[in-house]
Design a protein around this motif. Structure first.
Motif, PDB file in Angstrom:
ATOM      1  N   VAL A   1      -7.119 -25.186   2.902  1.00 26.28           N
ATOM      2  CA  VAL A   1      -7.165 -26.121   2.638  1.00 26.28           C
ATOM      3  C   VAL A   1      -5.582 -26.105   1.821  1.00 26.28           C
ATOM      4  O   VAL A   1      -4.870 -25.594   0.892  1.00 26.28           O
ATOM      5  N   ASP A   2      -4.459 -27.268   2.174  1.00 28.28           N
ATOM      6  CA  ASP A   2      -3.024 -26.924   2.117  1.00 28.28           C
ATOM      7  C   ASP A   2      -3.036 -28.180   0.624  1.00 28.28           C
ATOM      8  O   ASP A   2      -3.456 -29.044   0.351  1.00 28.28           O
ATOM      9  N   SER A   3      -1.742 -26.921  -0.982  1.00 29.37           N
ATOM     10  CA  SER A   3      -2.211 -27.764  -1.536  1.00 29.37           C
ATOM     11  C   SER A   3      -3.200 -28.582  -2.056  1.00 29.37           C
ATOM     12  O   SER A   3      -3.792 -29.193  -2.765  1.00 29.37           O
ATOM     13  N   PRO A   4      -4.378 -27.045  -3.024  1.00 30.75           N
ATOM     14  CA  PRO A   4      -5.770 -27.289  -3.041  1.00 30.75           C
ATOM     15  C   PRO A   4      -5.458 -28.203  -4.434  1.00 30.75           C
ATOM     16  O   PRO A   4      -6.712 -28.871  -4.925  1.00 30.75           O
ATOM     17  N   GLN A   5      -4.375 -27.917  -5.354  1.00 34.71           N
ATOM     18  CA  GLN A   5      -4.366 -28.985  -6.070  1.00 34.71           C
ATOM     19  C   GLN A   5      -4.067 -30.120  -6.753  1.00 34.71           C
ATOM     20  O   GLN A   5      -4.787 -30.779  -7.130  1.00 34.71           O
ATOM     21  N   ASP A   6      -4.212 -30.626  -5.297  1.00 30.25           N
ATOM     22  CA  ASP A   6      -4.598 -33.025  -4.674  1.00 30.25           C
ATOM     23  C   ASP A   6      -5.418 -32.837  -5.362  1.00 30.25           C
ATOM     24  O   ASP A   6      -6.244 -33.950  -5.067  1.00 30.25           O
ATOM     25  N   LEU A   7      -6.944 -32.193  -4.557  1.00 34.63           N
ATOM     26  CA  LEU A   7      -8.215 -31.841  -4.781  1.00 34.63           C
ATOM     27  C   LEU A   7      -8.145 -31.882  -6.316  1.00 34.63           C
ATOM     28  O   LEU A   7      -9.384 -32.517  -6.964  1.00 34.63           O
TER      29      LEU A   7
END
Length: 297
Positions: free
Chosen positions: A144-150
């Motif tokens: 997961v690239d850039s988990p903060q989006d989720l």
């Protein structure tokens, strides 16, 4: 056919198909297809808002939401998130809010936000004005690239925007991030992402004078890093605060298990241990005088 004419044909065709099928183009497509068309202006926001209406938190719904983003495999998201039974165990041991202040929590290590949303929900059930601050460097994990989006999407889905403060940072100094093997079987060191996050998140909270009632630690799993995290956490939690450590099972995480077993030296008493979760309580001054704690090494 010229490029402009070709684009006109594609856009017109997409509009016709959308009108006939009733299917709304996705967020990245509709501005190009519809622009400011009056045919679509009346309902484009109404229909779009309905997909993002606030709803009550539910563990299974949170998992389905994360899977649906297709930002990582369902297997990696499930294995990288805390299971329901572990989160319910933690939720059942959250402290009750005191009369003179609201419930304040700290969450270290977000991944896609399942445990963060679960704790926010549990805290808000105890105190509608609860606030949870989360610290995570937002590095790729389990594909997961850039988990903060989720994480942001999940927290907004359940209406926790007003109960959550995100901090994109390492809890201490930046350190090499070695990803676990994901569904593709690869394991990567994401050293290049050090520049994408702040550092010393815990130290800055101490300088701000923050005080928390509970903390969940699910970040760096090396013993030396975790020991120093606990040393700072001891200064930013109230006496009697509850500390939850994930992955204390000796079979898989020996270093976390060792730190949990020596929690007394950092000013914490062991309270409970259930599967992968260990529970500590911040000792009160009178308790520490009975058996002085040692400095972490």
């Amino acid at each position: 056919m010229s490029r402009s004419a070709s684009a006109w044909v594609k856009i017109t065709g997409a509009r016709v198909v959308s009108l006939l099928t009733g299917k709304i183009p996705d967020q990245g497509t509709w501005p190009m297809v519809w622009g400011n068309s009056r045919l679509y202006a009346a309902d484009r926001w109404k229909k779009r808002r309905s997909a993002f209406e606030h709803r009550s938190y539910d563990y299974d719904d949170a998992m389905r939401f994360a899977f649906a983003t297709r930002r990582g495999s369902a297997r990696d998201i499930r294995e990288g998130s805390m299971p329901r039974e572990a989160l319910e165990f933690i939720a059942s041991r959250l402290p009750k809010p005191r009369l003179n202040h609201g419930l304040r929590g700290l969450h270290i290590g977000n991944f896609v936000g399942i445990s963060l949303a679960h704790l926010c929900d549990a805290a808000c059930r105890l105190d509608s004005g609860a606030v949870v601050l989360s610290i995570d460097p937002n590095v790729p994990h389990r594909g997961v690239d850039s988990p903060q989006d989720l994480v942001v999407g999940l927290m907004n889905r359940y209406g926790f925007e007003g109960n959550w403060i995100p901090v994109t940072a390492f809890s201490l100094e930046p350190s090499p991030i070695y990803d676990v093997k994901n569904a593709s079987g690869s394991a990567t060191a994401f050293a290049s992402y050090h520049g994408q996050s702040a550092s010393e998140g815990l130290g800055n909270l101490e300088r701000l004078g923050c005080k928390f009632d509970f903390v969940l630690i699910d970040g760096n799993h090396t013993a030396s890093y975790l020991r120093r995290e606990l040393a700072v956490i001891a200064k930013i939690v109230r006496p009697g605060a509850m500390i939850f450590l994930d992955d204390v099972d000796k079979a898989n995480w020996q270093e976390v298990h060792a730190v949990f077993n020596k929690a007394r030296r950092f000013g914490f008493a062991q309270v409970a241990h259930q599967g992968r979760v260990g529970v500590l309580r911040r000792l009160r001054p009178a308790e520490m005088r009975q058996q002085p704690c040692q400095d972490p090494s």
